[in-house]
Design a protein around this motif. Structure first.
Motif, mmCIF file in Angstrom:
data_model
loop_
_atom_site.group_PDB
_atom_site.id
_atom_site.type_symbol
_atom_site.label_atom_id
_atom_site.label_comp_id
_atom_site.label_asym_id
_atom_site.label_seq_id
_atom_site.Cartn_x
_atom_site.Cartn_y
_atom_site.Cartn_z
ATOM 1 N N ALA A 258 0.823 -1.210 0.000
ATOM 2 C CA ALA A 258 0.000 0.000 0.000
ATOM 3 C C ALA A 258 0.857 1.260 0.000
ATOM 4 O O ALA A 258 0.577 2.217 -0.731
ATOM 5 N N LEU A 259 1.917 1.271 0.788
ATOM 6 C CA LEU A 259 2.767 2.463 0.855
ATOM 7 C C LEU A 259 3.565 2.666 -0.428
ATOM 8 O O LEU A 259 3.781 3.810 -0.856
ATOM 9 N N LEU A 260 4.014 1.569 -1.039
ATOM 10 C CA LEU A 260 4.791 1.702 -2.277
ATOM 11 C C LEU A 260 3.915 2.098 -3.458
ATOM 12 O O LEU A 260 4.409 2.684 -4.422
ATOM 13 N N THR A 261 2.644 1.779 -3.392
ATOM 14 C CA THR A 261 1.729 2.161 -4.477
ATOM 15 C C THR A 261 0.987 3.461 -4.171
ATOM 16 O O THR A 261 0.234 3.952 -5.008
ATOM 17 N N HIS A 262 1.191 4.008 -2.973
ATOM 18 C CA HIS A 262 0.602 5.294 -2.587
ATOM 19 C C HIS A 262 1.712 6.153 -1.967
ATOM 20 O O HIS A 262 1.736 6.384 -0.750
ATOM 21 N N PRO A 263 2.641 6.611 -2.784
ATOM 22 C CA PRO A 263 3.794 7.352 -2.238
ATOM 23 C C PRO A 263 3.407 8.591 -1.445
ATOM 24 O O PRO A 263 4.137 8.992 -0.531
ATOM 25 N N GLY A 264 2.277 9.185 -1.783
ATOM 26 C CA GLY A 264 1.827 10.348 -1.017
ATOM 27 C C GLY A 264 1.518 9.988 0.428
ATOM 28 O O GLY A 264 1.767 10.784 1.346
ATOM 29 N N GLN A 265 0.996 8.796 0.626
ATOM 30 C CA GLN A 265 0.705 8.337 1.983
ATOM 31 C C GLN A 265 1.992 8.086 2.757
ATOM 32 O O GLN A 265 2.105 8.441 3.931
ATOM 33 N N LEU A 266 2.971 7.495 2.087
ATOM 34 C CA LEU A 266 4.270 7.261 2.720
ATOM 35 C C LEU A 266 4.918 8.592 3.090
ATOM 36 O O LEU A 266 5.528 8.731 4.164
ATOM 37 N N ALA A 267 4.769 9.593 2.221
ATOM 38 C CA ALA A 267 5.343 10.911 2.499
ATOM 39 C C ALA A 267 4.722 11.522 3.760
ATOM 40 O O ALA A 267 5.414 12.183 4.544
ATOM 41 N N LEU A 268 3.423 11.311 3.969
ATOM 42 C CA LEU A 268 2.760 11.832 5.165
ATOM 43 C C LEU A 268 3.352 11.205 6.431
ATOM 44 O O LEU A 268 3.553 11.887 7.439
ATOM 45 N N VAL A 269 3.638 9.908 6.353
ATOM 46 C CA VAL A 269 4.224 9.220 7.509
ATOM 47 C C VAL A 269 5.623 9.758 7.774
ATOM 48 O O VAL A 269 5.994 10.049 8.927
ATOM 49 N N ARG A 270 6.405 9.912 6.722
ATOM 50 C CA ARG A 270 7.778 10.398 6.887
ATOM 51 C C ARG A 270 7.823 11.839 7.382
ATOM 52 O O ARG A 270 8.765 12.235 8.066
ATOM 53 N N ALA A 271 6.772 12.599 7.061
ATOM 54 C CA ALA A 271 6.720 13.997 7.500
ATOM 55 C C ALA A 271 6.124 14.134 8.899
ATOM 56 O O ALA A 271 6.021 15.250 9.420
ATOM 57 N N GLY A 272 5.739 13.014 9.489
ATOM 58 C CA GLY A 272 5.160 13.059 10.826
ATOM 59 C C GLY A 272 3.707 13.457 10.861
ATOM 60 O O GLY A 272 3.148 13.728 11.935
ATOM 61 N N GLN A 273 3.056 13.497 9.686
ATOM 62 C CA GLN A 273 1.644 13.866 9.634
ATOM 63 C C GLN A 273 0.725 12.662 9.817
ATOM 64 O O GLN A 273 -0.489 12.814 9.897
ATOM 65 N N VAL A 279 -0.841 3.653 9.680
ATOM 66 C CA VAL A 279 -0.599 2.754 8.548
ATOM 67 C C VAL A 279 -1.142 1.358 8.855
ATOM 68 O O VAL A 279 -1.826 0.746 8.028
ATOM 69 N N ILE A 280 -0.853 0.876 10.033
ATOM 70 C CA ILE A 280 -1.256 -0.483 10.403
ATOM 71 C C ILE A 280 -2.771 -0.609 10.436
ATOM 72 O O ILE A 280 -3.341 -1.543 9.849
ATOM 73 N N GLU A 281 -3.442 0.324 11.094
ATOM 74 C CA GLU A 281 -4.905 0.216 11.219
ATOM 75 C C GLU A 281 -5.602 0.432 9.875
ATOM 76 O O GLU A 281 -6.598 -0.229 9.585
ATOM 77 N N GLU A 282 -5.075 1.323 9.050
ATOM 78 C CA GLU A 282 -5.684 1.526 7.732
ATOM 79 C C GLU A 282 -5.459 0.312 6.838
ATOM 80 O O GLU A 282 -6.329 -0.055 6.031
ATOM 81 N N THR A 283 -4.310 -0.335 6.972
ATOM 82 C CA THR A 283 -4.073 -1.574 6.226
ATOM 83 C C THR A 283 -5.038 -2.656 6.683
ATOM 84 O O THR A 283 -5.630 -3.367 5.854
ATOM 85 N N LEU A 284 -5.221 -2.794 7.978
ATOM 86 C CA LEU A 284 -6.154 -3.798 8.496
ATOM 87 C C LEU A 284 -7.575 -3.533 8.007
ATOM 88 O O LEU A 284 -8.342 -4.471 7.751
ATOM 89 N N ARG A 285 -7.935 -2.278 7.872
ATOM 90 C CA ARG A 285 -9.269 -1.935 7.372
ATOM 91 C C ARG A 285 -9.417 -2.189 5.879
ATOM 92 O O ARG A 285 -10.324 -2.900 5.427
ATOM 93 N N ALA A 286 -8.510 -1.597 5.100
ATOM 94 C CA ALA A 286 -8.663 -1.607 3.648
ATOM 95 C C ALA A 286 -8.150 -2.877 2.993
ATOM 96 O O ALA A 286 -8.584 -3.234 1.895
ATOM 97 N N GLU A 287 -7.209 -3.559 3.640
ATOM 98 C CA GLU A 287 -6.603 -4.770 3.071
ATOM 99 C C GLU A 287 -6.577 -5.869 4.144
ATOM 100 O O GLU A 287 -5.514 -6.337 4.551
#
Length: 413
Positions: A258-273, A279-287
């Motif tokens: 999910a993070l590799l196919t949604h780089p904008g989401q990964l950027a939010l995590v790296r920026a502390g947003q 990430v874990i809970e959204e993965t459990l929900r969506a996947e």
């Protein structure tokens, strides 16, 4: 409810989310056909599913509450046979379930899980070293094979005291349990090999007990067999080995994908947003790592309107129920029209990926711990991590229960 025009479940799991959408289109409760023509009701509405999972009128004990099983109409070559045949807390009901769950719960207290963190960190670091070596010179690395899979199997193996040499055989048989399009020969072979491995483990631990869960369970059986029969002992180990790692393998696999196919989401995590917990809970929900879980059974007629379901909908005594977790996680009635979108900033990441009620997964805190350690460590070690193939080229695991990829090829960057 009249059982007609069921959604025929694809045993190969080629399109988990497409199938989940078709189930939702039929309403909160939909008729589905499992392999070998076995009928069931798939529940995809999150609120209704939550109530059913917690309702004492819903059982997981086929011997008591599924006429099809009691009448011998389920053959051993059914791909889901092991899911129904085992005698452990997964298939127990009422007092039996409480007794068996209490025996295992001691291994998964919050304190014991937290105490595993240093070991999870050490295993993660060693695996990342292995990944780095495999990816030298720009080589493609199968991250599922080299990282997502070995981390949880090693951790659960240490909890159970599994001899290292049993690892490859256990991996093979666990894959077989989740292979829901298996033919009769493979089903029989998987069943026989799994129990042979568990008997070997019990024999080893009886001779040389250690500070592990297997030895503790054996002591419980040997001291007072009334609390844990030999079959329950073996079946509890089967459950711990299979459920104890497959969900976490898929959680890691799906989160990385999910993070590799949604780089904008990964950027939010790296920026502390957003946090890694997001990430874990959204993965459990969506996947959801487990797309659909067989089976539960109505102990008595269930008027679903009384549980907030549709008027006039009744699941009759003895009818089977399939918990459609992947469908529930993306329910637009609960999560809005963007329910299919992976969004780590989503305010409501509510999900049922670990179940609910009496059968809520005991290993959920351990799975989350492993993901909390593994995911930030992976992306910190390899900031240039990227998929080595187009997302559409990835193949799903051959299962409608287990939801992940057969492989996750990456370049480390």
């Amino acid at each position: 409810m009249e059982f007609k025009d069921p959604v025929v479940i694809d045993p190969t799991g080629r399109d988990i989310h497409g199938e989940a959408a078709r189930i939702r289109e039929r309403g909160p409760v939909a008729p589905v056909e499992l392999p070998h023509g076995v009928p069931a009701w798939a529940v995809s509405n999150p609120a209704l599913l939550r109530r059913l999972l917690a309702d004492p009128r819903v059982s997981k004990d086929a011997r008591q509450h599924w006429p099809r099983w009691a009448e011998g109409r389920v053959s051993p070559d059914w791909p889901l046979f092991t899911w129904v045949a085992v005698q452990n807390m997964f298939t127990a009901y009422g007092a039996d379930h409480k007794r068996l769950r209490n025996l295992v719960a001691k291994a998964f207290t919050a304190r014991r899980t937290a105490a595993l963190r240093p070991r999870v960190e050490a295993v993660t670091d060693a695996l990342l070293d292995r990944v780095a070596k495999a990816g030298e010179g720009g080589q493609v690395v199968d991250l599922r094979e080299e990282f997502c899979y070995p981390l949880p199997i090693q951790v659960i193996g240490e909890l159970l005291g599994l001899p290292e040499e049993q690892g490859p055989e256990l991996r093979a048989v666990v894959d077989g349990v989740f292979h829901t399009s298996a033919d009769a020969a493979e089903v029989a072979d998987t069943y026989a090999r799994f129990y042979a491995a568990m008997r070997q483990l019990v024999e080893t631990k009886r001779a040389l007990p250690g500070d592990d869960l297997t030895s503790a369970l054996i002591a419980t059986h040997d001291d007072d067999g009334a609390h844990l029969s030999e079959q329950e002992l073996l079946d509890t180990l089967v459950l711990m080995v299979s459920a104890g790692h497959e969900t976490t393998v898929n959680l890691l696999d799906n989160a990385v994908h999910a993070l590799l196919t949604h780089p904008g989401q990964l950027a939010l995590v790296r920026a502390g947003q957003a946090s890694w917990d997001d990430v874990i809970e959204e993965t459990l929900r969506a996947e959801a790592p487990v797309a659909s879980l067989p089976l539960r059974y109505a102990v008595t007629d269930l008027d679903l309107a009384e549980l907030g379901g549709p008027e006039g909908a009744v699941i009759r005594t003895g009818e089977a129920i399939l918990a459609a977790y992947a469908a529930a996680g993306r329910d637009p009635g609960h999560h809005g029209e963007d329910a299919d979108v992976f969004d780590v900033t989503r305010a409501d990441k509510d999900h049922l990926a670990f179940g609910y009620g009496a059968h809520h997964c005991l290993g959920a805190p351990l799975g989350r711990l492993e993901a909390r350690v593994a995911l930030p460590a992976l992306f910190a070690r390899f900031p240039g991590l990227a998929l080595a193939v187009a997302p559409g080229e990835l193949e799903p695991v051959d299962s409608f229960i287990s939801h992940g990829h057969r492989s996750l090829p990456v370049r480390l960057g």
